[in-house]
Design a protein around this motif. Structure first.
Motif, mmCIF file in Angstrom:
data_model
loop_
_atom_site.group_PDB
_atom_site.id
_atom_site.type_symbol
_atom_site.label_atom_id
_atom_site.label_comp_id
_atom_site.label_asym_id
_atom_site.label_seq_id
_atom_site.Cartn_x
_atom_site.Cartn_y
_atom_site.Cartn_z
ATOM 1 N N ARG A 59 2.282 3.085 0.293
ATOM 2 C CA ARG A 59 2.474 1.866 -0.500
ATOM 3 C C ARG A 59 3.368 2.139 -1.698
ATOM 4 O O ARG A 59 4.252 1.342 -2.021
ATOM 5 C CB ARG A 59 1.122 1.319 -0.961
ATOM 6 N N HIS A 60 3.157 3.280 -2.360
ATOM 7 C CA HIS A 60 3.995 3.644 -3.512
ATOM 8 C C HIS A 60 5.456 3.813 -3.091
ATOM 9 O O HIS A 60 6.372 3.328 -3.760
ATOM 10 C CB HIS A 60 3.497 4.951 -4.143
ATOM 11 N N ALA A 102 7.062 0.472 -2.253
ATOM 12 C CA ALA A 102 7.365 -0.287 -3.463
ATOM 13 C C ALA A 102 8.614 0.256 -4.141
ATOM 14 O O ALA A 102 9.473 -0.504 -4.597
ATOM 15 C CB ALA A 102 6.178 -0.229 -4.426
#
Length: 319
Positions: free
Chosen positions: A170-171, A174
């Motif tokens: 997810r990091h 993003a």
């Protein structure tokens, strides 16, 4: 009976010889963790020394690859824990030490496992992860280890590794959405595009360069506070064009030359001063027939593994 092991862990016995064949993979894991060529080589060497000591102490290492992979990963986690403070204090853009392979020959064995997933853009994205997140993500996403293997290597539970990987992904997603590198073009296309870009830049051909730059192209320069670079990364065709033309105009005046190379698996070039010393390394992100990003490492501390380093770009002391 096994033969004696050399001090570097690559003994004469069959097990030692096989272990030495893992160096490319081990270097790639260490480099993916650290972004440093020199420190990665040290980590790999320390892992082999640990294997040698274990054997001399009578330990039977049934799976040298697993032993070495675990050692390199955990040494990388420890390295990142101590490097975090230094990174936070870093002056200007941070880029990894470039892994350079001359365009006209295959790379050395230590770099053979490097893939496009270890491009500068990808390594910069990994900087947003914690040391353990980075290890789990690298092992799973880049090197294809299963969760049981990732759990064994990192010393975490399999369930925990799944959660860590999901969080890390997810990091990364993003960060990529905020300007990550686009998918690369085919190798033949990138080689030709890079050649035309550097020829146009060296010749000061503004019209050709303007057509080759993507509308939102960005220029990242890592000087580490020790060289004269632009403090804030310029973005857009016109600002980047002006800086590129200005840089290459000054290079022509100083007798600087450019040699094509593969840099972190991407097309690029190494810049040499008139005395043959390394002045800078460029890596290009190319996609959709255009230059999407230019990354330049000028920090002398990150160029020493390539040879003698030039002082033409060093920041002069005041007065």
């Amino acid at each position: 009976m096994p033969g004696p092991a050399d001090e570097d862990g690559t003994g004469e016995d069959e097990t030692g010889a096989a272990a030495a064949g893992y160096r490319p993979l081990l270097f790639s894991i260490a480099y993916g963790m650290t972004g440093s060529v020199g420190d990665s080589e040290d980590i790999v060497q320390d892992a082999f020394l640990g294997l040698t000591r274990a054997r001399r102490a009578g330990t039977v290492v049934a799976d040298p690859k697993a032993y070495l992979t675990t050692a390199v990963t955990r040494l990388g986690i420890n390295y990142l824990g101590s490097a975090r403070v230094r990174r936070e204090r870093y002056v200007g853009d941070w880029l990894p030490e470039p892994v350079v392979v001359p365009a006209d020959r295959p790379g050395p064995a230590e770099y053979a496992e490097l893939s496009d997933s270890l491009s500068m853009a990808f390594l910069v994205l990994l900087e947003s992860l914690s040391p353990v997140e980075r290890a789990v993500f690298m092992l799973r996403e880049v090197f294809g280890y299963g969760y049981p293997e990732v759990a064994r290597i990192t010393g975490k539970s399999e369930v925990n590794c799944r959660k860590i990987f999901a969080r890390a992904r997810r990091h990364i997603a993003a960060g990529a959405g905020e300007g990550g590198a686009p998918p690369p073009a085919r190798q033949a296309e990138t080689e030709e595009l890079a050649r035309r870009f550097f020829e146009a830049a060296a010749g000061g051909d503004m019209d050709v360069l303007l057509r080759m730059l993507a509308p939102d192209v960005v220029l990242h320069t890592d000087g580490g506070g020790k060289t004269q670079v632009v403090e804030h990364p310029p973005a857009g065709r016109e600002p980047v064009l002006r800086l590129v033309l200005g840089l290459f105009r000054r290079c022509r005046q100083l007798g600087v030359s450019l040699r094509p190379a593969w840099v972190n698996g991407r097309p690029g070039a190494v810049m040499y001063d008139a005395r043959g010393r390394v002045a800078s390394v460029f890596e290009l992100d190319l996609a959709d027939g255009a230059v999407q990003a230019i990354r330049s490492v000028v920090n002398p501390d990150k160029l020493g593994h390539l040879g003698p380093v030039s002082d033409i770009a060093r920041r002069r002391p005041p007065g």
